[in-house]
Write a protein that holds these residues in place. Structure first.
Motif, mmCIF file in Angstrom:
data_model
loop_
_atom_site.group_PDB
_atom_site.id
_atom_site.type_symbol
_atom_site.label_atom_id
_atom_site.label_comp_id
_atom_site.label_asym_id
_atom_site.label_seq_id
_atom_site.Cartn_x
_atom_site.Cartn_y
_atom_site.Cartn_z
ATOM 1 N N ASN A 143 46.010 -5.194 29.510
ATOM 2 C CA ASN A 143 45.735 -5.487 31.072
ATOM 3 C C ASN A 143 46.066 -4.339 31.805
ATOM 4 O O ASN A 143 46.881 -3.624 31.486
ATOM 5 C CB ASN A 143 46.462 -6.671 31.536
ATOM 6 C CG ASN A 143 46.330 -7.956 31.047
ATOM 7 O OD1 ASN A 143 45.013 -8.255 30.311
ATOM 8 N ND2 ASN A 143 47.233 -8.932 30.806
ATOM 9 N N LEU A 147 42.892 -5.312 36.307
ATOM 10 C CA LEU A 147 41.900 -6.213 35.735
ATOM 11 C C LEU A 147 42.430 -6.758 34.570
ATOM 12 O O LEU A 147 43.504 -5.801 33.971
ATOM 13 C CB LEU A 147 40.675 -5.371 35.312
ATOM 14 C CG LEU A 147 39.732 -4.875 36.395
ATOM 15 C CD1 LEU A 147 38.720 -4.169 35.746
ATOM 16 C CD2 LEU A 147 39.103 -5.998 37.048
ATOM 17 N N GLN A 151 38.265 -8.740 30.993
ATOM 18 C CA GLN A 151 37.474 -7.989 31.837
ATOM 19 C C GLN A 151 37.169 -6.842 31.679
ATOM 20 O O GLN A 151 36.012 -6.551 32.024
ATOM 21 C CB GLN A 151 38.053 -8.254 33.404
ATOM 22 C CG GLN A 151 38.406 -9.725 34.006
ATOM 23 C CD GLN A 151 39.161 -9.863 35.348
ATOM 24 O OE1 GLN A 151 40.209 -9.263 35.392
ATOM 25 N NE2 GLN A 151 38.771 -10.582 36.156
ATOM 26 N N HIS A 155 33.413 -5.806 30.936
ATOM 27 C CA HIS A 155 32.554 -4.739 31.839
ATOM 28 C C HIS A 155 32.324 -3.592 30.992
ATOM 29 O O HIS A 155 31.164 -3.187 31.437
ATOM 30 C CB HIS A 155 33.906 -4.164 32.743
ATOM 31 C CG HIS A 155 33.355 -3.014 33.892
ATOM 32 N ND1 HIS A 155 32.512 -3.011 34.900
ATOM 33 C CD2 HIS A 155 33.718 -1.646 33.803
ATOM 34 C CE1 HIS A 155 32.116 -1.941 35.270
ATOM 35 N NE2 HIS A 155 33.165 -1.153 34.551
#
Length: 175
Positions: A143, A147, A151, A155
């Motif tokens: 993390n 984000l 994610q 992405h």
């Protein structure tokens, strides 16, 4: 002209699996990379380990326990290990030379860290003319302040589809 394929296992080193700061879905990542390595070996593809090195006192200090390639996906005799000091697996290494010497035209990418070393190596491999496959579910990260790891991975799978064929573990090297 036949193509020759190599699997790059990027920075899957012991220090990346520190229990106090676990990489996203680390155990599953290792299982998936084991599967991809097994599949590559069955097909006779080269397996190349990229090993990141940092300075004294770092968790990835050369020669330390954390610097070693994770034992669950450890190299075997005949595998190539390329040591790097930047996010780009090609920068100031002999990776491109070794690939050319072995007639490699296609690369499959797995490993860590999605938004740094995997991203940079994917883009660089594409710019050097390799046909790149990124294994969608066999790279990971942590993390960030902005984000969640999931994610970031999603992405980058989307963005890197401009530079690579993005496929799941189960569909890589089929056909």
């Amino acid at each position: 002209m036949p193509t020759h394929c190599a699997l790059l296992v990027i920075d899957v080193q012991v220090a990346m699996f520190d229990e106090s700061d676990p990489v996203y879905r680390g155990d599953l990542l290792l299982q998936r990379i084991q599967h991809v390595i097994s599949k590559a070996r069955q097909k006779g593809h080269s397996v190349i380990y990229i090993q990141h090195s940092e300075g004294a006192g770092s968790p990835l200090e050369r020669g330390t326990a954390g610097w070693t390639i994770h034992p669950s996906i450890a190299p075997i005799t005949g595998d190539l290990i390329i040591e790097k000091q930047t996010p780009d697996s090609f920068h100031e290494t002999d990776l491109n030379l070794k690939l050319q010497e072995n007639g490699v035209t296609d690369l499959i990418l797995t490993g860590m860290q999605t938004e740094i070393c995997v991203d940079t190596t994917c883009r660089r491999a594409s710019s050097l003319g390799y046909a790149v496959t990124l294994v969608r579910d066999a790279h990971s990260t942590w993390n960030s302040n902005i984000l969640q790891a999931e994610q970031i991975i999603d992405h980058h799978n989307s963005v890197l589809s401009m530079f690579a064929n993005v496929v799941d573990t189960e569909n890589v090297m089929n056909g």
